[in-house]
Structures are given as C-alpha cells and as structure tokens.
Write an enzyme that holds these catalytic residues in place. Structure first.
Site, PDB file in Angstrom:
ATOM      1  CG  ASN A  23      13.077   4.122   0.362  1.00 34.86           C
ATOM      2  OD1 ASN A  23      12.341   3.152   0.519  1.00 34.86           O
ATOM      3  ND2 ASN A  23      13.072   5.165   1.179  1.00 34.86           N
ATOM      4  NE  ARG A  94       2.673   4.628  -1.878  1.00 36.46           N
ATOM      5  CZ  ARG A  94       1.744   5.159  -2.631  1.00 36.46           C
ATOM      6  NH1 ARG A  94       0.487   4.863  -2.451  1.00 36.46           N
ATOM      7  NH2 ARG A  94       2.060   6.010  -3.583  1.00 36.46           N
ATOM      8  NE  ARG A 123       2.865   6.712   0.984  1.00 30.26           N
ATOM      9  CZ  ARG A 123       3.893   5.970   1.364  1.00 30.26           C
ATOM     10  NH1 ARG A 123       3.774   5.153   2.372  1.00 30.26           N
ATOM     11  NH2 ARG A 123       5.036   6.047   0.733  1.00 30.26           N
ATOM     12  N   PRO A 124      -2.199   8.607  -2.902  1.00 29.52           N
ATOM     13  CG  PRO A 124      -2.916  10.591  -3.889  1.00 29.52           C
ATOM     14  CD  PRO A 124      -2.355  10.028  -2.623  1.00 29.52           C
ATOM     15  CB  VAL A 125      -1.018   5.569  -7.811  1.00 28.56           C
ATOM     16  CG1 VAL A 125      -0.245   4.878  -6.718  1.00 28.56           C
ATOM     17  CG2 VAL A 125      -2.352   4.887  -8.064  1.00 28.56           C
ATOM     18  CG  ASP A 126      -3.379  11.589  -8.420  1.00 27.12           C
ATOM     19  OD1 ASP A 126      -2.636  11.128  -7.523  1.00 27.12           O
ATOM     20  OD2 ASP A 126      -3.610  12.805  -8.538  1.00 27.12           O
ATOM     21  CG  LEU A 127       0.453  13.068  -9.202  1.00 29.22           C
ATOM     22  CD1 LEU A 127       1.433  13.761  -8.269  1.00 29.22           C
ATOM     23  CD2 LEU A 127      -0.205  14.094 -10.120  1.00 29.22           C
ATOM     24  CG  ASP A 314      11.414   7.784   4.341  1.00 23.41           C
ATOM     25  OD1 ASP A 314      10.205   7.816   4.622  1.00 23.41           O
ATOM     26  OD2 ASP A 314      11.868   7.158   3.358  1.00 23.41           O
ATOM     27  CB  ILE A 336       6.207  14.500   2.348  1.00 27.47           C
ATOM     28  CG1 ILE A 336       7.486  15.331   2.132  1.00 27.47           C
ATOM     29  CG2 ILE A 336       6.018  13.493   1.211  1.00 27.47           C
ATOM     30  CD1 ILE A 336       7.571  16.088   0.826  1.00 27.47           C
TER      31      ILE A 336
HETATM   32  C1  UD1 Z   1       7.727   9.217  -0.431  1.00 32.08           C
HETATM   33  C2  UD1 Z   1       8.861  10.198  -0.192  1.00 32.08           C
HETATM   34  C3  UD1 Z   1      10.146   9.408  -0.242  1.00 32.08           C
HETATM   35  C4  UD1 Z   1      10.059   8.311   0.818  1.00 32.08           C
HETATM   36  C5  UD1 Z   1       8.834   7.428   0.628  1.00 32.08           C
HETATM   37  C6  UD1 Z   1       8.638   6.431   1.753  1.00 32.08           C
HETATM   38  C7  UD1 Z   1       9.127  12.514  -0.914  1.00 32.08           C
HETATM   39  C8  UD1 Z   1       8.933  13.500  -2.000  1.00 32.08           C
HETATM   40  N1  UD1 Z   1       8.810  11.248  -1.182  1.00 32.08           N
HETATM   41  O1  UD1 Z   1       7.914   8.625  -1.707  1.00 32.08           O
HETATM   42  O2  UD1 Z   1      11.242  10.245   0.008  1.00 32.08           O
HETATM   43  O3  UD1 Z   1      11.195   7.522   0.782  1.00 32.08           O
HETATM   44  O4  UD1 Z   1       7.677   8.249   0.590  1.00 32.08           O
HETATM   45  O5  UD1 Z   1       8.343   7.042   2.951  1.00 32.08           O
HETATM   46  O6  UD1 Z   1       9.583  12.859   0.146  1.00 32.08           O
HETATM   47  N2  UD1 Z   1       1.168  11.987  -4.486  1.00 32.08           N
HETATM   48  C9  UD1 Z   1      -0.010  12.212  -5.156  1.00 32.08           C
HETATM   49  N3  UD1 Z   1      -0.305  11.447  -6.262  1.00 32.08           N
HETATM   50  C10 UD1 Z   1       0.557  10.499  -6.736  1.00 32.08           C
HETATM   51  C11 UD1 Z   1       1.772  10.293  -6.067  1.00 32.08           C
HETATM   52  C12 UD1 Z   1       2.046  11.060  -4.949  1.00 32.08           C
HETATM   53  O7  UD1 Z   1      -0.816  13.049  -4.744  1.00 32.08           O
HETATM   54  O8  UD1 Z   1       0.244   9.861  -7.745  1.00 32.08           O
HETATM   55  C13 UD1 Z   1       1.510  12.777  -3.291  1.00 32.08           C
HETATM   56  C14 UD1 Z   1       1.673  11.918  -2.043  1.00 32.08           C
HETATM   57  O9  UD1 Z   1       0.462  11.672  -1.390  1.00 32.08           O
HETATM   58  C15 UD1 Z   1       2.632  12.753  -1.227  1.00 32.08           C
HETATM   59  C16 UD1 Z   1       3.526  13.409  -2.279  1.00 32.08           C
HETATM   60  O10 UD1 Z   1       2.775  13.364  -3.491  1.00 32.08           O
HETATM   61  O11 UD1 Z   1       1.948  13.768  -0.520  1.00 32.08           O
HETATM   62  C17 UD1 Z   1       4.868  12.746  -2.494  1.00 32.08           C
HETATM   63  O12 UD1 Z   1       4.646  11.359  -2.699  1.00 32.08           O
HETATM   64  P1  UD1 Z   1       5.661  10.398  -3.433  1.00 32.08           P
HETATM   65  O13 UD1 Z   1       6.985  11.043  -3.521  1.00 32.08           O
HETATM   66  O14 UD1 Z   1       5.059   9.873  -4.654  1.00 32.08           O
HETATM   67  O15 UD1 Z   1       5.683   9.208  -2.409  1.00 32.08           O
HETATM   68  P2  UD1 Z   1       6.645   8.009  -2.458  1.00 32.08           P
HETATM   69  O16 UD1 Z   1       7.116   7.703  -3.816  1.00 32.08           O
HETATM   70  O17 UD1 Z   1       6.001   6.960  -1.634  1.00 32.08           O
END
Ligand code: UD1
Length: 427
Positions: A23, A94, A123-127, A314, A336
């Site tokens: 990661n 992803r 798992r959206p990417v809006d943010l 994780d 999460i």
């Molecule tokens: C997440 C985990 C990371 C882990 C990885 C793989 C957290 C905070 N993050 O990272 O530790 O290594 O998965 O399993 O524990 N979200 C939105 N919009 C966005 C981005 C995220 O709504 O644009 C939401 C996600 O759906 C989720 C939360 O925010 O509920 C945290 O997501 P994020 O930290 O972005 O996910 P990863 O980067 O994949």
C-alpha cells in the site's frame, strides 16, 4: 488457478523478514510520473501482482520500468506518451486511480477509467475528483472514464477539504499539488504511514511539504522535480497477518524488518488477547524486531476498525480468524467498508460461530475449527482463511489464491519456514 493446501494444527515458530509495503509502493510508483528523471526504489515488493500491474500501467503511459534483484525498481518517464489509464488495468486494481493526480499535474490532462465497485463495497472516487477540482481541474465523466483537464497554465494550489478521510484521495491530492502553482492546503487528510511515505518521497524529489502524519498538510508546488533513491517501508499489514499467525498458531514468532511503530493498535489488541508481544531495538523510523508468543488460547477482544492510528480495516479479517478460536465472545465492527465480511461465511463453513448484523460481527470462539474447502473473495479475506487453515483440524483447501498473490510475497514459503504445512498447487 492456484490453490493452497494446508494441513492444520502445527505450531508456528521461528523468524521471518517482513517485505516492502504494497500500500506504500503503489502510490510511490505512481508518483514517479511527476518527473522525467529516474526514481530508484529499494525494498520494493516486486513479486506482488499489484506491483507488476502498476508497472504495466506505468509502462502503458510511457514509463521505462527496470526490475533488478533484491527488490530494486527503477522507474523513469522521460515523456508521458499516453494520458489514458485503460479500463482493463484499472478494473483489476483499484489503486490504478492513483495515476490521476500525477498525470493531471504533469500533462494537464488525464483520462482514467472509473474503478467501479469491488467485493468489499462500492468504493467511490468522488472525493478524489473534488480534490482535483479544488486545484482548478475540470472533471467530466464520459463513457465510464473520468476526464480531467487543467486550465491553460496548469493546476493552481488551493484548499482541499476532505469531508471524509480518504487514503487514496489524500494521495492523489498530494501528487497533484506537487506540481501545482503555489501552496495547497489539504484539510482532514489521512494520516496513514503510506501517506507519510509518499510525502517523504515527494520531499526527496524537491517538493516542500509540512504536516504529513497530521490532518493538515501544506504543499508548495514546484515547477520541476528531481529523481532520487527511495526505500519502500516494510508492510504493516503483512507483519500484522504474520503476528496473527503467531497468535493463532500458539508458538513464538519473530519478525525482522517489522514496522513496529505502525502496529500499535494491533499490538494493543493482541496483548489484550493474552499474547505476549515484545520488541527489540528499533530504528529512528520505528522499524526493527518484534516477537509474539502465544502460549495459551487467545482471549476474545472487541475491535472496531478506523482510520490510522485506529485498528486497520485491512486487519479485520485476519483478527476474525484469531477470534474464531478465542475464549469468549468478540464484537467486531467494520467502520470503513460496508461489505467487508465475505470471509465470515467461509469461516463458518470451517466451524466458526459468527453472527453478522449490519456492520457488526459477533464471534463466539470455538475450541477448534475443522479443515474444509473454502474460497477466497478478496485479498485480506484470503489471508484470514489461510490463518484459519493453520489451526483447523485436518486439511483446508483455499481456492482463488490469486487474491492473495496481489498483496503477499511468498506467503506459503514464509509460513512453511515457520513450521506450517502449506503448499501451492495448480488446479
Ligand atoms: C482503504 C483504507 C486503507 C486500506 C485500503 C485497502 C482507510 C481509511 N482506508 O483505502 O487503509 O489499505 O482501503 O483495503 O482505512 N470514499 C468515498 N469517496 C471517495 C473515496 C473514499 O466515499 O472518493 C469512502 C470509501 O468508500 C470508504 C472511505 O471513504 O468508506 C475510506 O476510503 P479510502 O481511504 O479512500 O479507501 P482506500 O484509499 O482504498
């Protein structure tokens, strides 16, 4: 497709070395797109399928990718020849979405396939996209692709306020800000060690950064970035998974190159579960030797996942395997991801007593699990099934090991070295 065949019930003892962190490696690799100069990584987990996939994606964009022995990777992108991250690669990993920030910053445009859902949730990417907009980008979604463009002069530093903590979103914001004009402030940033590693790489490349590891990061963008050498930190999740093998395998296990400083939440839970955990002398980054001894059946503990420094999502699946054979009742809450209990039904097939309700799993420890054929659904779920197989009576066959190969280097070899009987076979 490969399977693991595990004969359970053997004590887990001995010493193994923790590999480089997946990661951390993936965002570090994507950041190499920011410069035309070579970046040399040491300690990279080059055997991981995800690292190879990121390599293929970067090569498709114009990167020269050289892999040397012993975890060394050299990535050089003299010119970005392509600004589209194609569906086929993004679909399988992803983390491909992490090329968005660097491509946009260096080329003024990027087209990245929308990653869509995966087994553990939507798992959206809006943010991520809002962060790019805060730096002046225009975003459209066309035919399943995010199409991002900067204004004529490129990205401009700005204020990125994340309404929710996102690791990937913070990574894209950091890499985009690295070549943006002027200062960027990232508020409510993720504090994960992988963010700190990325900020350290960017600093070595010449970016001025302050505040990584806190919720507020300041970035002074530069016109040009330099090449450098960078050491990939060890993998806290691989280390944690091996610690759980020690906890479930009732042995004495020592990890070297262990990122002890990043494992506090897990160490606390394992100590609460009656495991003995001690550490040797540590480097200034908190890396060194860690020993876990589990002479007794572990005690049930409650756990709730959270952003770092909370208990990592994780590690939830692997701790659930340990709790399946603990004494007492454990309440586990996943905060999460909404759908990250796919391993529970497979553990139940091995005799675990698990009841799911919404985001909470109630695990009543049983004296013993029994070996069974099980199917892995995602990376960490596969690890939890392997852990359960180590302690189950008889034979466990874990199918769809390709999930595991995305994120664990030589897991079967490491576990065999520790006394387990695990073999890889082609079906
Ligand atoms: C997440 C985990 C990371 C882990 C990885 C793989 C957290 C905070 N993050 O990272 O530790 O290594 O998965 O399993 O524990 N979200 C939105 N919009 C966005 C981005 C995220 O709504 O644009 C939401 C996600 O759906 C989720 C939360 O925010 O509920 C945290 O997501 P994020 O930290 O972005 O996910 P990863 O980067 O994949």
């Amino acid at each position: 497709m490969d399977i693991f065949r595990i004969q359970g019930g053997r004590p887990i003892s001995g010493t193994v070395r923790v590999s480089g962190a997946k990661n951390a490696a993936l965002p570090l690799m994507s950041a190499t797109l920011l410069t035309e100069q070579p970046i040399r990584f040491v300690g990279a987990p080059t055997r991981l399928v995800d690292v190879q996939t990121m390599g293929r994606l970067l090569v498709s964009l114009g990167t020269e990718f050289t892999e040397r022995r012993g975890g060394e990777l050299v990535l050089t992108t003299p010119n970005v020849e392509e600004t589209t991250a194609a569906y086929d690669l993004v679909r399988t990993m992803r983390a491909s979405v992490l090329v968005l920030g660097p491509l946009l910053a260096r080329c003024g445009q990027a087209r990245v396939s929308m990653p869509g859902g995966c087994a553990i949730g939507s798992r959206p990417v809006d943010l991520h996209l809002k962060a790019m907009e805060a730096l002046g980008a225009r975003i459209d979604v066309e035919a399943g692709y995010v199409v991002a463009r900067t204004p004529p002069g490129g990205l401009v530093g700005g204020r990125v306020v994340f309404e929710k903590i996102t690791v990937g979103g913070t990574e894209n914001a950091l890499t985009a800000a690295a070549l943006a004009k002027g200062e960027t402030v990232i508020e409510n940033a993720a504090r994960e060690p992988e963010i700190v590693a990325l900020a350290q790489l960017l600093r070595t490349m010449g970016v001025e950064i302050e505040g990584e590891g806190t919720h507020r990061i300041l970035v002074q963008g530069q016109d040009r970035l330099e090449g450098c050498r960078f050491e990939v930190p060890p993998d806290r999740i691989e280390a944690g998974t091996l610690m759980c093998a020690g906890a479930i395998g009732r042995g004495s296990l020592t990890l070297t190159n262990c990122p002890v400083a990043h494992l506090e939440a897990l160490v606390e839970k394992l100590r609460e579960a009656d495991c003995r955990v001690h550490t040797g002398s540590l480097s200034s980054e908190g890396i060194g030797e860690l020993t876990i001894e589990a002479p007794f059946r572990p005690r049930a503990v409650d756990v709730m996942t959270g952003e770092y420094p909370g208990f990592p999502t994780d590690m939830q699946a692997q701790l659930m395997a340990v709790m399946s054979v603990a004494q007492g009742r454990s309440m586990m809450t996943e905060r999460i991801f909404e759908n990250r209990y796919l391993h529970a039904s497979e553990l139940i097939r091995m005799g675990a007593d698990i009841h799911l309700e919404g985001r909470t799993a109630t695990v009543r420890g049983v004296e013993r699990l029994s070996g069974a054929p099980v199917t892995a659904s995602d990376l960490r779920a596969s690890a939890s099934l392997v852990l359960a197989g180590l302690v189950a009576q008889g034979e466990t066959v874990v199918r769809r090991i390709y999930h595991l190969d995305r994120g664990y280097e030589n897991l079967e070899i490491k576990l065999t070295k520790l006394g387990a009987m695990v073999s890889r076979e082609s079906e």
